[in-house]
Write an enzyme that holds these catalytic residues in place. Structure first.
Site, PDB file in Angstrom:
ATOM      1  N   HIS A 129     -19.225 -38.966  21.128  1.00 46.09           N
ATOM      2  CA  HIS A 129     -18.504 -39.830  20.181  1.00 46.09           C
ATOM      3  C   HIS A 129     -19.358 -40.107  18.938  1.00 46.09           C
ATOM      4  O   HIS A 129     -18.858 -40.082  17.816  1.00 46.09           O
ATOM      5  CB  HIS A 129     -18.171 -41.188  20.820  1.00 46.09           C
ATOM      6  CG  HIS A 129     -17.163 -41.133  21.925  1.00 46.09           C
ATOM      7  ND1 HIS A 129     -17.418 -41.612  23.189  1.00 46.09           N
ATOM      8  CD2 HIS A 129     -15.881 -40.675  21.949  1.00 46.09           C
ATOM      9  CE1 HIS A 129     -16.339 -41.465  23.949  1.00 46.09           C
ATOM     10  NE2 HIS A 129     -15.390 -40.892  23.230  1.00 46.09           N
TER      11      HIS A 129
ATOM     12  N   LYS B 210      -5.076 -47.983  31.334  1.00 50.39           N
ATOM     13  CA  LYS B 210      -6.072 -46.945  31.639  1.00 50.39           C
ATOM     14  C   LYS B 210      -7.154 -47.459  32.594  1.00 50.39           C
ATOM     15  O   LYS B 210      -8.060 -46.712  32.944  1.00 50.39           O
ATOM     16  CB  LYS B 210      -6.717 -46.443  30.350  1.00 50.39           C
ATOM     17  CG  LYS B 210      -5.863 -45.422  29.595  1.00 50.39           C
ATOM     18  CD  LYS B 210      -6.690 -44.650  28.592  1.00 50.39           C
ATOM     19  CE  LYS B 210      -5.928 -43.444  28.055  1.00 50.39           C
ATOM     20  NZ  LYS B 210      -6.709 -42.679  27.087  1.00 50.39           N
TER      21      LYS B 210
ATOM     22  N   ARG C 276     -13.706 -30.645  22.145  1.00 48.02           N
ATOM     23  CA  ARG C 276     -14.780 -30.153  23.002  1.00 48.02           C
ATOM     24  C   ARG C 276     -14.387 -28.763  23.458  1.00 48.02           C
ATOM     25  O   ARG C 276     -14.300 -27.838  22.676  1.00 48.02           O
ATOM     26  CB  ARG C 276     -14.977 -31.084  24.201  1.00 48.02           C
ATOM     27  CG  ARG C 276     -15.704 -32.338  23.876  1.00 48.02           C
ATOM     28  CD  ARG C 276     -15.577 -33.364  24.954  1.00 48.02           C
ATOM     29  NE  ARG C 276     -14.211 -33.867  25.006  1.00 48.02           N
ATOM     30  CZ  ARG C 276     -13.843 -34.969  25.606  1.00 48.02           C
ATOM     31  NH1 ARG C 276     -14.717 -35.696  26.240  1.00 48.02           N
ATOM     32  NH2 ARG C 276     -12.597 -35.367  25.589  1.00 48.02           N
TER      33      ARG C 276
ATOM     34  N   SER D  58     -16.823 -39.499  28.530  1.00 51.12           N
ATOM     35  CA  SER D  58     -17.005 -40.824  29.140  1.00 51.12           C
ATOM     36  C   SER D  58     -16.811 -40.739  30.648  1.00 51.12           C
ATOM     37  O   SER D  58     -17.545 -41.379  31.407  1.00 51.12           O
ATOM     38  CB  SER D  58     -15.979 -41.807  28.568  1.00 51.12           C
ATOM     39  OG  SER D  58     -16.141 -41.943  27.190  1.00 51.12           O
TER      40      SER D  58
HETATM   41  P1  ADP Z   1      -8.985 -40.962  24.355  1.00 45.48           P
HETATM   42  O1  ADP Z   1      -8.669 -41.779  25.551  1.00 45.48           O
HETATM   43  O2  ADP Z   1      -8.214 -41.368  23.125  1.00 45.48           O
HETATM   44  O3  ADP Z   1      -9.004 -39.462  24.569  1.00 45.48           O
HETATM   45  P2  ADP Z   1     -11.892 -40.853  24.262  1.00 45.48           P
HETATM   46  O4  ADP Z   1     -12.811 -42.019  24.041  1.00 45.48           O
HETATM   47  O5  ADP Z   1     -12.000 -40.158  25.569  1.00 45.48           O
HETATM   48  O6  ADP Z   1     -10.462 -41.432  23.981  1.00 45.48           O
HETATM   49  O7  ADP Z   1     -12.091 -39.762  23.110  1.00 45.48           O
HETATM   50  C1  ADP Z   1     -11.850 -40.056  21.760  1.00 45.48           C
HETATM   51  C2  ADP Z   1     -11.954 -38.768  20.960  1.00 45.48           C
HETATM   52  O8  ADP Z   1     -13.309 -38.313  20.960  1.00 45.48           O
HETATM   53  C3  ADP Z   1     -11.118 -37.600  21.498  1.00 45.48           C
HETATM   54  O9  ADP Z   1     -10.597 -36.863  20.391  1.00 45.48           O
HETATM   55  C4  ADP Z   1     -12.119 -36.756  22.244  1.00 45.48           C
HETATM   56  O10 ADP Z   1     -11.732 -35.384  22.278  1.00 45.48           O
HETATM   57  C5  ADP Z   1     -13.345 -36.951  21.360  1.00 45.48           C
HETATM   58  N1  ADP Z   1     -14.581 -36.695  22.103  1.00 45.48           N
HETATM   59  C6  ADP Z   1     -15.066 -37.367  23.154  1.00 45.48           C
HETATM   60  N2  ADP Z   1     -16.237 -36.826  23.588  1.00 45.48           N
HETATM   61  C7  ADP Z   1     -16.493 -35.772  22.756  1.00 45.48           C
HETATM   62  C8  ADP Z   1     -17.520 -34.763  22.682  1.00 45.48           C
HETATM   63  N3  ADP Z   1     -18.514 -34.741  23.565  1.00 45.48           N
HETATM   64  N4  ADP Z   1     -17.440 -33.826  21.722  1.00 45.48           N
HETATM   65  C9  ADP Z   1     -16.394 -33.838  20.853  1.00 45.48           C
HETATM   66  N5  ADP Z   1     -15.403 -34.741  20.865  1.00 45.48           N
HETATM   67  C10 ADP Z   1     -15.425 -35.682  21.802  1.00 45.48           C
END
Ligand code: ADP
Length: 163
Positions: free
Chosen positions: A17, A41, A90, A128
């Site tokens: 993030h 969630k 990712r 996460s």
């Molecule tokens: P959500 O529940 O909205 O998917 P997340 O906190 O899991 O929320 O992710 C928010 C955004 O950050 C998403 O677009 C996710 O693909 C991106 N993201 C999370 N981890 C990574 C990473 N390691 N590399 C690239 N993008 C990431």
């Protein structure tokens, strides 16, 4: 003034993030990292904890703000006057979901674009959910999260294992 919103659960924020947010903050004048308050969630971290961790991580970045939202993302983005939504990509597995979200948001408001960034190799496979899973079983994930996140994560794990 170009403003973008980076929405997500951030449960907890990871180096992935942070990587995405820093890239976006470099390109946009202002980046609003917005934590979605969606209790369905069942997050491990309360909304206040997720916001506090992000505030600590980005305290030295003047063009990054931390917000929260609980309404429809596209309405929220318009309300605060932002022009773009930032998301991260990712593995290929993210693509289908992100494509669907971006296309649907474009259908709801074609003036707001979704912009995708990719994290560098070492952060590509960080999520996460994997951070939480490894930490709950006692694994050391300190290299993949900010020290403020690692501290709170260890406290949570201790509380959970006492139950
Ligand atoms: P959500 O529940 O909205 O998917 P997340 O906190 O899991 O929320 O992710 C928010 C955004 O950050 C998403 O677009 C996710 O693909 C991106 N993201 C999370 N981890 C990574 C990473 N390691 N590399 C690239 N993008 C990431």
């Amino acid at each position: 003034m170009r403003t973008a919103v980076y929405p997500g659960s951030f449960d907890p924020p990871t180096n992935g993030h942070i990587d995405i947010a820093l890239r976006a903050a470099h390109i946009f004048d202002k980046l609003i990292i917005s934590v979605s308050d969606n209790p369905s969630k069942s997050p491990l971290f309360a909304i206040e904890e997720r916001m506090a961790m992000l505030q600590e991580i980005f305290k030295d970045h003047a063009n990054v703000e931390i917000h929260t939202f609980d309404n429809l993302l596209i309405h929220y983005v318009k309300e605060i006057g932002a022009q773009a939504i930032v998301r991260g990509l990712r593995a290929v597995s993210d693509f289908e979901y992100e494509l669907q979200m971006a296309s649907f948001n474009a259908f709801l408001n074609e003036e707001i674009d979704t912009v995708f960034f990719m994290a560098k190799d070492e952060n590509l496979f960080v999520s996460s959910s994997i951070i939480k899973e490894v930490a709950l079983y006692g694994g050391d994930v300190s290299a993949k999260v900010h020290p403020a996140v690692w501290k709170l994560l260890r406290e949570k794990v201790k509380i959970k294992s006492k139950r």
